[in-house]
Design an enzyme around this catalytic site. Structure first.
Site, PDB file in Angstrom:
ATOM      1  N   ASP A 304       0.911  -1.113   0.149  1.00  0.00           N
ATOM      2  CA  ASP A 304       0.003  -0.097  -0.038  1.00  0.00           C
ATOM      3  C   ASP A 304       0.749   1.175   0.104  1.00  0.00           C
ATOM      4  O   ASP A 304       2.249   1.252  -0.074  1.00  0.00           O
ATOM      5  CB  ASP A 304      -0.935   0.077   1.247  1.00  0.00           C
TER       6      ASP A 304
HETATM    7  C1  BGC Z   1      -5.146   3.190   0.230  1.00  0.00           C
HETATM    8  C2  BGC Z   1      -5.573   2.028  -0.923  1.00  0.00           C
HETATM    9  C3  BGC Z   1      -5.427   2.513  -2.186  1.00  0.00           C
HETATM   10  C4  BGC Z   1      -4.016   3.138  -2.310  1.00  0.00           C
HETATM   11  C5  BGC Z   1      -3.958   3.743  -3.881  1.00  0.00           C
HETATM   12  C6  BGC Z   1      -3.990   3.896  -0.159  1.00  0.00           C
HETATM   13  O1  BGC Z   1      -3.964   5.054   0.680  1.00  0.00           O
HETATM   14  O2  BGC Z   1      -5.005   2.502   1.657  1.00  0.00           O
HETATM   15  O3  BGC Z   1      -6.662   1.238  -0.504  1.00  0.00           O
HETATM   16  O4  BGC Z   1      -5.588   1.470  -2.963  1.00  0.00           O
HETATM   17  O5  BGC Z   1      -4.015   4.325  -1.308  1.00  0.00           O
HETATM   18  O6  BGC Z   1      -4.646   4.912  -3.917  1.00  0.00           O
END
Ligand code: BGC
Length: 746
Positions: A304
């Site tokens: 993430d």
């Molecule tokens: C979130 C994810 C997301 C990623 C990309 C993160 O902050 O936890 O769910 O897919 O950002 O945008």
């Protein structure tokens, strides 16, 4: 109770067909390409950057209108050979701009030595929410309330088409975290609290995204997130520690991931948080032992946001960024969502050269990344073909979004059958969510926090939908109290002078992730004041909840005549609400979570017997405001004649259960039949009940249907003392509504 353990069941047995199946020809092509690559090229493939890193502007302050920066493109895509890009730079773009972005990136990737295409990923979590004109559907928590995986599958196919129409082959969806902590600001991104329901809906979405319909549509990859144990942090705040026993981890939180992997999900995103003190991005146990060895996942693990750097900056388990890189890659990370620096790639190379990361580990990761690129057909069309870009589907998708909203909205209370309203009813509509599009869609809607409404000017708010549906001037509107402020009482009362009924649109403002953290689950005082004040003035009070998590309001709930939980129903949600309120649509949603009575204690429906007990001093046992699976209809349904065909079974058997469901009213409607099982005595204290099957059944007026379920005895397994799934012999009850019968497992 002395019970002999009957059978240990490996995860793979429960999953009947286990493991992502990568395509062999894609894998051998990837292998051939890998053998020509330098370490630098491999490190590039393992790096994912955000679009800001190739856009004009500084950091998040991008130039407007958005444009790609050719110097940055040359450096990032050609010189460094970065393998993946994500996101939108804070905006929603039309298809033409997406075309410009994707074709420019591909143009540069084709100038690199090996011409490896770039994998673009996006968070299209309830529709192609970063493409102008795309339909937005109910968020996952609402989809769960439909108990309709077939419709979720259809939705996923529309979403995949729309996202592909913007040139993007990879969606960071679905969320398979199990929503068991309503404080958590991503509760609404889940399919609710029950692992079986989450699994069924999750598998439907993965199949909808990834099914190429025998090659008639281009391939598309799902990304399961956030593996694993993210959704129940002790504090309720996002990205804070979760302490979950391994037994519960396996039985509740891991199950949906296991099922979706068995269904062929191609990628998985790792939980930003920590599990029992270990950041998941550094956990060999979760990333290798469980994910690869037990679940046989063959696809890509992607971090993430910034989560390798976070091992040093937030989690404090590595002294330097470079050490954090070695820790995460050695734990099993394939692709790093870096996404805002070029240091990851540099440190990755240094770690390999210094022997801190083995070359084989890099090859394993890159092979998976290249295989996916072949599977997605990216090598076949390096310069994204113009004809692949398409405007989002507008007509059928809108109908589907409306239908899903209708099936999700849940009637929790309807005293004296106040709903549906007759067209003669005069109503005042008020409250912070009455005339507010964002409250229909929530986060990840055109922007990360979903606060920009300029992209969907035509979307109806609740008050406008009610005005349209009544079309006789009987609906009046007052902005009313906000989330934090009270209007003077005389203003509120004057507005209601000529009406008997006030419709209060309450709930939450839009949010996701950290910005959605709260310290108290109770609904704002200013909102509850509206209920108290209008009730005191003798009005009928109908509440519509538009919110991402159940905000407690036990003291004022008893004053409400009717309550509709609409969750976050999407662009067509207001019309669905209005149509339900006038009886054009019969409500049929069921709560996919337990709605707590008190902010201080939350117990899920599958609690233990001890949690249900009152004591001599206080009625303190399990007593939520609304139960999991609760949801009224304008029809009357009754259940009769529950029959179990084979009541003495072995672990190899399947139990066949039938029940007669009758609509005893003159109104057609749909009822979701829920089948719960209870293990009466077990070596691990059993849950009072667990959902083991469900079916949504449409019934005409006065129609009756026999509904049949088949439940494998292995599906009654629980995780035993040694953390393995087992079925123990003995008695199990099955219950459907108020009916109950038992089987004995020999
Ligand atoms: C979130 C994810 C997301 C990623 C990309 C993160 O902050 O936890 O769910 O897919 O950002 O945008």
């Amino acid at each position: 109770m002395n019970k002999t353990i009957l059978l240990f069941i490996p995860f793979s047995f429960l999953l009947w067909q286990c493991g992502t199946k990568t395509n062999d020809s894609a894998k051998s092509k990837a292998q051939a390409l890998l053998s020509q690559m330098t370490l630098e090229e491999k490190a590039g493939q393992m790096t994912q950057l955000t679009i800001e890193m190739i856009s004009k502007g500084e950091g998040f302050n991008l130039e407007k209108p958005h444009a790609l920066d050719t110097t940055k493109l040359q450096n990032v895509i050609v010189n460094l050979g970065i393998g993946s890009i994500l996101n939108v730079g804070g905006h929603t773009y039309d298809v033409n701009h997406w075309k410009e972005i994707i074709t420019s990136i591909e143009k540069y990737s084709q100038q690199s030595r090996l011409k490896i295409p770039v994998l673009y990923g996006i968070d299209a979590i309830h529709g192609a929410n970063y493409t102008v004109g795309a339909t937005l559907y109910p968020q996952q928590i609402g989809l769960a309330a439909t108990f309709n995986p077939e419709m979720a599958y259809k939705m996923a196919q529309f979403v995949a088409n729309d996202v592909r129409g913007s040139g993007i082959p990879w969606n960071f969806s679905p969320v398979l975290d199990v929503g068991r902590n309503p404080m958590w600001p991503r509760f609404w991104e889940t399919f609710g609290e029950d692992p079986f329901l989450v699994s069924q809906m999750g598998v439907a979405i993965v199949n909808g995204y990834q099914n190429t319909n025998n090659g008639t549509v281009k391939p598309f990859a799902a990304c399961l997130k956030h593996y694993v144990a993210y959704s129940n942090p002790q504090s309720g705040h996002d990205r804070t520690p979760a302490y979950i026993p391994e037994r519960q981890l396996r039985e509740i939180y891991l199950l949906p991931f296991a099922k979706a992997i068995a269904a062929g999900a191609k990628t998985i995103m790792i939980n930003s948080g920590e599990w029992n003190g270990e950041p998941v991005h550094a956990s060999k146990f979760l990333l290798q032992t469980v994910l690869r060895n037990e679940l046989k996942f063959e696809g890509i693990t992607v971090t993430d946001w910034e989560d390798i750097k976070n091992l040093t900056e937030r989690h404090k388990v590595a002294e330097t960024y470079k050490e954090a890189v070695a820790l995460a890659i050695n734990a099993g990370i394939d692709l790093a969502m870096v996404p805002l620096d070029l240091d990851f790639t540099k440190y990755l190379i240094e770690n390999v050269n210094e022997g801190k990361i083995k070359k084989e580990r890099i090859d394993e990761a890159v092979l998976r990344i290249l295989t996916l690129k072949y599977e997605l057909g990216l090598f076949d069309e390096p310069n994204a073909k113009p004809e692949n870009f398409k405007e989002p589907e507008q007509i059928e998708s809108k109908k589907l979004s409306y239908e899903l909203a209708c099936q999700s909205i849940t009637l929790l209370k309807n005293e004296g059958n106040i709903l549906p309203f007759s067209m003669n009813e005069k109503i005042l509509v008020t409250g912070p969510n009455a005339d507010y599009i964002n409250a229909l869609n929530g986060g990840w809607s055109h922007t990360w926090q979903g606060r920009d409404t300029s992209y969907n000017p035509k979307v109806l708010t609740v008050v406008n939908a009610l005005k349209n549906v009544f079309a006789n001037g009987n609906v009046s509107y007052l902005k009313g109290n906000t989330y934090t402020q009270n209007l003077p009482e005389n203003v509120l009362l004057n507005a209601a002078q000529n009406v008997n009924t006030v419709v209060l649109c309450l709930g939450e403002d839009t949010y996701t992730e950290k910005p959605g953290d709260i310290n108290d689950l109770e609904l704002d005082e200013s909102q509850q004041n509206l209920i108290k004040m209008y009730k005191k003035a003798g009005k009928k009070v109908v509440v519509i909840l538009l919110e991402g998590r159940p905000r407690t309001f036990a003291k004022t709930e008893s004053l409400c005549d009717a309550i509709l939980d609409a969750y976050l129903p999407g662009n067509e949600g207001a019309l669905a609400i209005a149509d339900i309120m006038v009886g054009k649509v019969n409500p049929s949603g069921k709560l996919p979570f337990t709605f707590p009575r008190f902010a201080g204690v939350h117990t899920t429906y599958d609690c233990k017997y001890t949690e249900t007990l009152n004591n001599d001093f206080k009625p303190i046992g399990f007593d939520p405001l609304f139960h999991f699976g609760q949801g009224l209809s304008y029809s009357n349904f009754n259940y009769a004649n529950m029959k179990i065909e084979n009541r003495d079974v072995t672990v190899k058997d399947t139990v066949s259960i039938t029940v007669q469901l009758n609509n005893t009213s003159a109104i057609a409607g749909s009822e979701t039949v829920l089948v719960f099982a209870s293990d009466v005595y077990a070596s691990i204290t059993p849950s009072v009940k667990r959902l083991r099957a469900f079916k949504r059944v449409p019934l005409d007026k006065y129609e009756g249907k026999e509904v049949q379920f088949k439940i494998a005895v292995t599906d009654l397994a629980f995780v035993g003392l040694d953390n393995k799934f087992i079925v123990e012999p003995g008695k199990f009850y099955f219950s459907i509504a108020n009916l109950k019968d038992s089987i004995t497992v020999k």
